[in-house]
Design an enzyme around this catalytic site. Structure first.
Site, PDB file in Angstrom:
ATOM      1  CB  THR A  13      16.712   0.237   1.237  1.00 20.98           C
ATOM      2  OG1 THR A  13      17.986  -0.389   1.183  1.00 20.98           O
ATOM      3  CG2 THR A  13      15.708  -0.577   0.455  1.00 20.98           C
ATOM      4  NE  ARG A  51      22.701   8.023  -2.320  1.00 18.72           N
ATOM      5  CZ  ARG A  51      23.174   8.136  -1.099  1.00 18.72           C
ATOM      6  NH1 ARG A  51      22.527   7.633  -0.088  1.00 18.72           N
ATOM      7  NH2 ARG A  51      24.304   8.771  -0.876  1.00 18.72           N
ATOM      8  CB  ILE A 136      -0.642  -3.675   4.289  1.00 12.56           C
ATOM      9  CG1 ILE A 136      -0.107  -4.868   3.501  1.00 12.56           C
ATOM     10  CG2 ILE A 136      -2.098  -3.873   4.671  1.00 12.56           C
ATOM     11  CD1 ILE A 136      -0.133  -6.186   4.286  1.00 12.56           C
ATOM     12  CE  LYS A 205       7.379  -5.172  10.705  1.00 10.07           C
ATOM     13  NZ  LYS A 205       7.805  -6.222   9.768  1.00 10.07           N
ATOM     14  N   GLY A 304      10.506  -3.685   1.683  1.00 10.82           N
ATOM     15  CA  GLY A 304      11.025  -3.361   0.347  1.00 10.82           C
ATOM     16  C   GLY A 304      10.876  -1.880   0.082  1.00 10.82           C
TER      17      GLY A 304
HETATM   18  N1  HSE Z   1      12.498  -7.618   8.270  1.00 10.70           N
HETATM   19  C1  HSE Z   1      11.103  -7.377   8.153  1.00 10.70           C
HETATM   20  C2  HSE Z   1      10.426  -8.555   7.498  1.00 10.70           C
HETATM   21  C3  HSE Z   1      10.773  -6.134   7.375  1.00 10.70           C
HETATM   22  O1  HSE Z   1      11.081  -9.549   7.191  1.00 10.70           O
HETATM   23  O2  HSE Z   1       9.218  -8.494   7.324  1.00 10.70           O
HETATM   24  C4  HSE Z   1      11.024  -4.905   8.149  1.00 10.70           C
HETATM   25  O3  HSE Z   1      10.239  -4.871   9.309  1.00 10.70           O
END
Ligand code: HSE
Length: 434
Positions: A13, A51, A136, A205, A304
């Site tokens: 992806t 893909r 972002i 994150k 995405g």
């Molecule tokens: N699975 C994550 C989300 C995206 O739902 O934001 C990839 O870190």
């Protein structure tokens, strides 16, 4: 025009998204930075894996080492994911002095310190804009845009899956499990969903953002994490009636009188008047407070193929410019203004709370609960037994003034032992962004 040759590892992806974005906007990128980024090879798991965007067969290989070791390849984009072989791929490239672009938050969370050190030791760079909040540009903003600020607070809705589920629970009054099952059916949630719904993806994150904002590597084990699995439609409705929306928040907050920093992930009640409460569906947002700039807001798609490709292209442009200019390091990955800092233990974190108890409806119940809180020096800001819930037990909602987590947990454990309180108390923190 100068050219840098790119080796992509991963043709799924994200990898094919990057290939497609370069086909679409590579000319624009080159005209802006004066360097052409040319894809030389793409290492894939299998030639026939699905893909979303096609990649010409003549660029594909299943041998990642042939990509990393190719003397013609100047830059590596590690877009394979995972925390084992991806670490080897990146370390191999860095040891060859090749800059690496990655979207791999789980890997950075687990091995970031080692990888950044390797980049420094080998005179190259590791770029990771795509690892947090997809499209972002939050990494670049913290690293460069806010280089003249101390980041006093950062609040992030950094997981699109959780935000999608919570948005639907609120809109539809539906239970968590029903929305999760439907989200999985529609492809909005992974199977198994644990990484997202139990808060681990947000932990990765928020740890990366905290490290960047405060200049010391945040060990993920020090990050307090609670997911959204136990949230009920009932609590979302009660919160809504009081003017709040529940969001899964990543929080990085500097203590006022010490170098310590709260770094945590948990569901929180957010006042509906606050802009983050209106971030809905799969969207991500980061609210960043700097001591010079004040409050700022970043909003966009956190995942995405295209949003992530946008972030990877930004890193590729930086890598290409750094190679062109012979620059080893512009702004280091950690802006080291709080090197002495440490993560504040969750027990010491002070916040407000929403508490829901199920109690027997008889005189004296409020008094017993209030007595326990009073003894613990915990103040009640409101107490409410909503109408229309008659039965063997009834809900009671308490809003609690600022109190340390340890004291609150201890008091709630005592309240849970009262004969008139049935089931486990629900405690959700309230964030006022003060
Ligand atoms: N699975 C994550 C989300 C995206 O739902 O934001 C990839 O870190």
């Amino acid at each position: 025009m100068q050219q840098v040759n790119l080796g992509i590892i991963g043709g799924g992806t994200v990898g094919s998204g990057v290939f497609h974005a370069l086909q679409r906007n590579g000319g624009l990128l080159a005209s802006r930075i004066g360097v052409k980024v040319a894809v030389r090879k793409v290492a894939v798991k299998a030639f026939d894996e699905p893909r979303p965007y096609p990649i010409p067969q003549n660029l594909l290989t299943t041998d990642w080492q042939s990509v990393v070791n190719d003397p013609q390849v100047d830059v590596i984009a590690e877009l394979a994911g995972g925390t084992t072989i991806a670490r080897t791929m990146i370390l191999t490239a860095l040891k060859l002095g090749k800059p690496v672009v990655t979207a791999n938050k789980a890997l950075l969370s687990a091995h970031g310190e080692e990888l950044f050190e390797a980049a420094q030791n080998h005179g190259t760079n590791l770029y990771y804009e795509a690892s947090v909040c997809g499209g972002i540009p939050i990494i670049k903003s913290l690293r460069e845009g806010f280089v003249g600020n101390r980041i006093t607070a950062l609040y992030g809705i950094v997981n699109g899956t959780c935000n999608y589920i919570l948005t639907r629970m609120k809109q539809e009054g539906a239970d968590f499990s029903a929305v999760l099952a439907d989200a999985q059916k529609q492809g909005y949630a992974e199977t198994p969903p644990d990484l997202d719904i139990d808060g681990w993806d947000s932990q990765h994150k928020i740890g990366i953002l905290a490290s960047l904002a405060h200049g010391f590597w945040v060990n993920p084990k020090r990050i307090h994490v609670e997911g959204i699995r136990n949230l009920t439609a009932l609590d979302i409705q009660f919160a809504e009636k009081m003017g709040y929306t529940i969001k899964l928040l990543g929080i990085v907050k500097k203590a006022e009188k010490s170098a310590r920093v709260q770094v945590s992930v948990y569901p929180a009640l957010i006042p509906n008047a606050h802009v983050l409460s209106s971030v809905s569906g799969v969207f991500n947002a980061c609210f960043v407070r700097g001591d010079v700039v004040g409050d700022t807001l970043f909003y966009g798609r956190g995942a995405g193929k295209d949003a992530t490709a946008s972030a990877v292209l930004s890193d590729l442009a930086d890598a290409a410019l750094d190679l062109k200019g012979g620059t080893k390091r512009r702004v280091p990955p950690f802006v080291p203004h709080d090197r002495e800092g440490a993560v504040m233990p969750m027990d010491e974190v002070v916040s407000r709370y929403f508490v829901r108890l199920m109690v027997v409806d008889k005189p004296g119940v409020f008094a017993k609960i209030a007595a326990i809180l009073a003894k613990a020096k915990i103040g009640i800001s409101s107490i409410n037994q909503p109408e229309g819930h008659e039965g063997e037990t009834v809900p009671v909602i308490l809003m609690i003034h600022d109190a340390p987590n340890a004291a609150m947990k201890k008091a709630l454990a005592k309240i849970a032992q009262l004969g008139v309180v049935k089931g486990e108390p629900v405690m959700i923190r309230v964030e006022n962004f003060e």
